[in-house]
Design an enzyme around this catalytic site. Structure first.
Site, PDB file in Angstrom:
ATOM      1  N   TRP A 102      67.923 -38.901  -3.225  1.00  0.00           N
ATOM      2  CA  TRP A 102      67.511 -37.638  -3.847  1.00  0.00           C
ATOM      3  C   TRP A 102      68.331 -36.465  -3.360  1.00  0.00           C
ATOM      4  O   TRP A 102      68.625 -35.532  -4.132  1.00  0.00           O
ATOM      5  CB  TRP A 102      66.008 -37.419  -3.660  1.00  0.00           C
ATOM      6  N   ASP A 172      63.551 -29.974   0.300  1.00  0.00           N
ATOM      7  CA  ASP A 172      62.777 -30.726  -0.685  1.00  0.00           C
ATOM      8  C   ASP A 172      61.666 -31.466   0.062  1.00  0.00           C
ATOM      9  O   ASP A 172      61.938 -32.419   0.796  1.00  0.00           O
ATOM     10  CB  ASP A 172      63.711 -31.704  -1.405  1.00  0.00           C
ATOM     11  N   LYS A 196      53.313 -36.660  -5.621  1.00  0.00           N
ATOM     12  CA  LYS A 196      53.238 -37.596  -4.514  1.00  0.00           C
ATOM     13  C   LYS A 196      52.039 -37.242  -3.625  1.00  0.00           C
ATOM     14  O   LYS A 196      51.029 -37.912  -3.662  1.00  0.00           O
ATOM     15  CB  LYS A 196      54.565 -37.625  -3.782  1.00  0.00           C
TER      16      LYS A 196
END
Lengths: 361, 361
Positions: A102, A172, A196
């Site tokens: 990511w 992030d 999440k």
């Protein structure tokens, strides 16, 4: 079947009491005669839901007053583009620390706008560890330093906030926000998709130090402008009301369960249980990440014999455990165990893994 | 209360059978042991939901094969920025026809990137009519011509597709898509947020002629690139799965009810009923839009005596009719009567309006 233990990486399992409340309220929210998803975002009902969600998130994550909170669409990925547009001048240097898939993907959102310096890159090592802080090649004139607090695919997590001096630190936190206490004041900006630890997909959270919003940024449409979103209370256009509402229910649930301190304890126990099974399997199961960088949220693991993968997944499903297949980038298995995954689910998985090894070892 | 007739402009009322199905499936989708909102967007369950939704939308709106369909976040407003980034070169001329608040707002998303020509502007006339086609000042070299098919605040609707020659026609159909048959082949691009006729807020639909995607566009992040979204099947990052799923249920419901031909008939009857009450009220109620430009979807109206507004709203709510307050830009009242508003709801409102006039006239 009845509710399974769902180890999906995100969208991920939600707290059962939250889903049950959302179910009860879906046809008629608090007796107003309509669903919350059918009501105007500008009406008193949703305005209260939205304000309460922000207040609860502020309490849950201990967000200081000099930080703004935005609830936006586009997921974490859109924020990766917007941070370049809002906080850099055209072509300005930005530093990226890449410790997994990511972090690497984030570069694609920034490259059209900035001079991207990959200050540290875990890829040559197969994203199995976090490059030592002393090896990072930071730029003194960077607009910000960006890293990914937890990499959901590679299962690599920072367990400390890196010291990057005076340059604002952007991170992030999609997959680990609210999983343990965090000193928000160390950051310039924290962001994450909600799907999440915070709730459903379709809403992202941005926590940003207010003074950074004074930066001119780059030419951009109003809808890509954080200042405009803040001025519009995250309602510059119609926000994803149901998703925001559901995230709010999850915040309330987390507070009621004891907040981030309690989830830190639970998450440590849950991760410990699974790593213990893996590490004591004599090589039947394998996790390749350096112990100090192992994720508490996403545990990728491999069976020593990949020809057993299909049987593992099938038997797990028969035992009420689903979504254990690893991401296509890495293969193998992955257990994602965010806040909403109960300890009973992880205990069941640990027992199943030991049993599966015994039958197939 | 039980379910009210909800005249909200969007987020708006949803078909009751759709909400009921979503409610039943919220804890456990099709026996998989988890909610659809908890499942991976890459798993077989959601992939099927997504593909079916596209197939149903293509059938519902008669979308030709040479048009791509995208399901995206950010609402219609984000698409207004993305169309500039994807289909114009930096500073290129674009033509905008402005017939209400939303057409005007669209300019803010485009101005940073393009040379915007307002080819026609209804604002000097108070947005009460559509400027005659012969008055439009179109540019032969425009990248596209943009208009808003239906203006939800001002209640102004195009009842024909304007002829703009060879320049691709782009249109915001947020509030009237699927409300009647449409010749998609006349357009370069159609877009809309789903929260009016297509389902819940949080997902937008873009229908674009494939050859236009070959345009180079302007420098942009991957997440702002339509080609990348198409290549990624609208799953470049995690899509708003629940919203997409719910939109899919609405598509199925509309097809089962008889499709756009049937809704065109119902919508004409519904709008006719309300305009009839207004026009025969002897000035007690007033709608200021030129008859030929009146919206079938959103009917703004004013009481001759604004001091009665509060009583009107209160008595309406007591009679099970909510969300009739007009948008703050215009004041007064507004009845939004999209596909999901049953004829019984509009009949109830018409009866109530006549009764309220009798008591207060």
């Amino acid at each position: 079947m009845s509710r399974a233990f769902n180890f999906a990486a995100g969208p991920a399992t939600l707290p059962e009491p939250v889903l049950r409340q959302a179910q009860e309220e879906l046809m008629d929210w608090h007796g107003v005669g309509a669903s919350i998803v059918e009501l105007s975002h500008r009406g008193p009902e949703f305005m209260e839901v939205a304000a309460q969600a922000e207040a609860d998130l502020r309490r849950l994550v201990s967000i200081p007053d000099d930080y703004a909170v935005l609830f936006l669409q586009g997921g974490a990925t859109a924020q990766q583009a917007l941070m370049a547009l809002n906080f850099t001048s055209p072509g300005q240097r930005v530093d990226y620390v890449v410790t997994g898939h990511w972090g690497k993907t984030a570069l694609k959102q920034v490259r059209p706008y900035c001079d991207v310096n990959v200050a540290a890159d875990g890829e040559p090592g197969g994203f199995r560890d976090i490059p030592g802080r002393e090896t990072w090649k930071l730029s003194p004139d960077a607009a910000y330093v960006h890293y990914t607090a937890n990499e959901t695919i590679h299962g690599v997590e920072f367990h400390d906030i890196p010291d990057v001096g005076e340059v604002p630190l952007f991170a992030d936190f999609s997959s680990s926000i609210a999983s343990e206490p965090l000193d928000v004041s160390r950051f310039g900006l924290i962001y994450g998709g909600a799907q999440k630890n915070l709730g459903p997909v379709g809403v992202a959270v941005v926590i940003v130090r207010r003074d950074l919003l004074e930066r001119a940024g780059q030419p951009r449409a109003e809808i890509l402008d954080y200042r405009a979103h803040l001025k519009g209370d995250s309602m510059l256009n119609t926000p994803p009301t149901w998703n925001w509402y559901l995230a709010g229910l999850v915040f309330k649930w987390m507070l009621a369960e004891g907040g981030v301190e309690e989830f830190a304890r639970r998450n440590a126990r849950k991760a410990g249980l699974l790593y213990d099974v893996i590490d004591h399997s004599g090589g039947f199961y394998r996790n390749d990440v350096a112990v100090a960088a192992r994720s508490r949220m996403n545990i990728p693991f491999f069976l020593h014999d990949p020809s057993l993968d299909a049987a593992f997944l099938e038997r797990a499903a028969q035992n009420g455990m689903i979504s254990l297949k690893g991401h296509r980038v890495l293969g193998g298995m992955r257990a994602s165990i965010y806040n909403a995954m109960p300890e009973a689910g992880v205990q069941a998985l640990a027992t199943f893994m030991r049993d599966f090894q015994q039958r197939n070892g």
